[in-house]
Design a protein around this motif. Sequence first.
Motif, short mmCIF file in Angstrom:
data_model
loop_
_atom_site.label_atom_id
_atom_site.label_comp_id
_atom_site.label_asym_id
_atom_site.label_seq_id
_atom_site.Cartn_x
_atom_site.Cartn_y
_atom_site.Cartn_z
N CYS A 173 0.90 -1.18 0.10
CA CYS A 173 0.05 -0.05 -0.04
C CYS A 173 0.85 1.29 -0.23
CB CYS A 173 -0.85 -0.04 1.29
SG CYS A 173 -1.75 -1.44 1.68
N ALA A 174 0.36 2.50 -0.25
CA ALA A 174 1.08 3.62 -0.28
C ALA A 174 0.19 4.71 0.50
CB ALA A 174 1.39 4.08 -1.70
N HIS A 175 1.05 5.74 0.92
CA HIS A 175 0.35 6.85 1.69
C HIS A 175 -0.16 7.86 0.62
CE1 HIS A 175 0.36 10.62 4.08
NE2 HIS A 175 0.12 9.83 4.84
N PRO A 176 -1.02 8.59 0.80
CA PRO A 176 -1.55 9.61 -0.20
C PRO A 176 -0.51 10.47 -0.68
CG PRO A 176 -3.17 9.55 1.93
CD PRO A 176 -2.05 8.75 2.08
N ILE A 177 0.57 10.96 0.15
CA ILE A 177 1.53 11.70 -0.25
C ILE A 177 2.88 10.85 -0.49
CG2 ILE A 177 3.20 13.77 0.07
CD1 ILE A 177 0.90 14.88 2.06
#
Length: 203
Positions: free
Chosen positions: A149-153
């Motif tokens: 997964c990735a963070h929004p930024i």
Amino acid sequence: MFSVYGMGGPIYRGTFEGLKGVAGIFRSTAVRPVAGEDQRTTLNAPAAQAVSAYREMLRADHDRGPLYHAYQIMQRQVVSVSSEDAVEHAWQVLLEQRIHQAPVLDPGYHLVGIVSERDLLTVLNVDAGRVRDVLARKVADVMSTPVVCAHPITDIRRIAHVLLEHQVDGVPIINETGALVGFVSRSDIVRAIVADPPLSLWR
């Protein structure tokens, strides 16, 4: 910033480089350049003129704008399925929503995996658009886990690297609390490139 979530919850949280040390995430062979620094490709005259004209058109000090982050191009209305859903139900969800994969949430609404058409086709047969034969399996039995997964930024280029290296078609986007807030697919990245002629995405 990237995370890896599995059936037991968060497994990793850190940089793109740190993903290489997480067990259970499949990687393809790294892409290699056709020619190294010591192997220059010789261009024919028309091609050389075209490259020269393009370079003259570019301005070295041209500001291509800020880098894009995941939150700028991610799909915010995320279609998800439950790990307890029957595989036939998950197939119908993908078909109706016209998507190729979906994040998987456990009964407590925590991200635990991702399921794709390929995963579902291992336990069901489709004939003329209709499900014909189905094994009695739940989404949890066929989904891919753990999931990156990735963070929004997060830099879109980093997400593109994850898609290539881990051979996945999309990356769920989660916030600081681990809640699913978006999804970035290969199509989203291609769409961003098409919509940004100066390609400021790749500065």
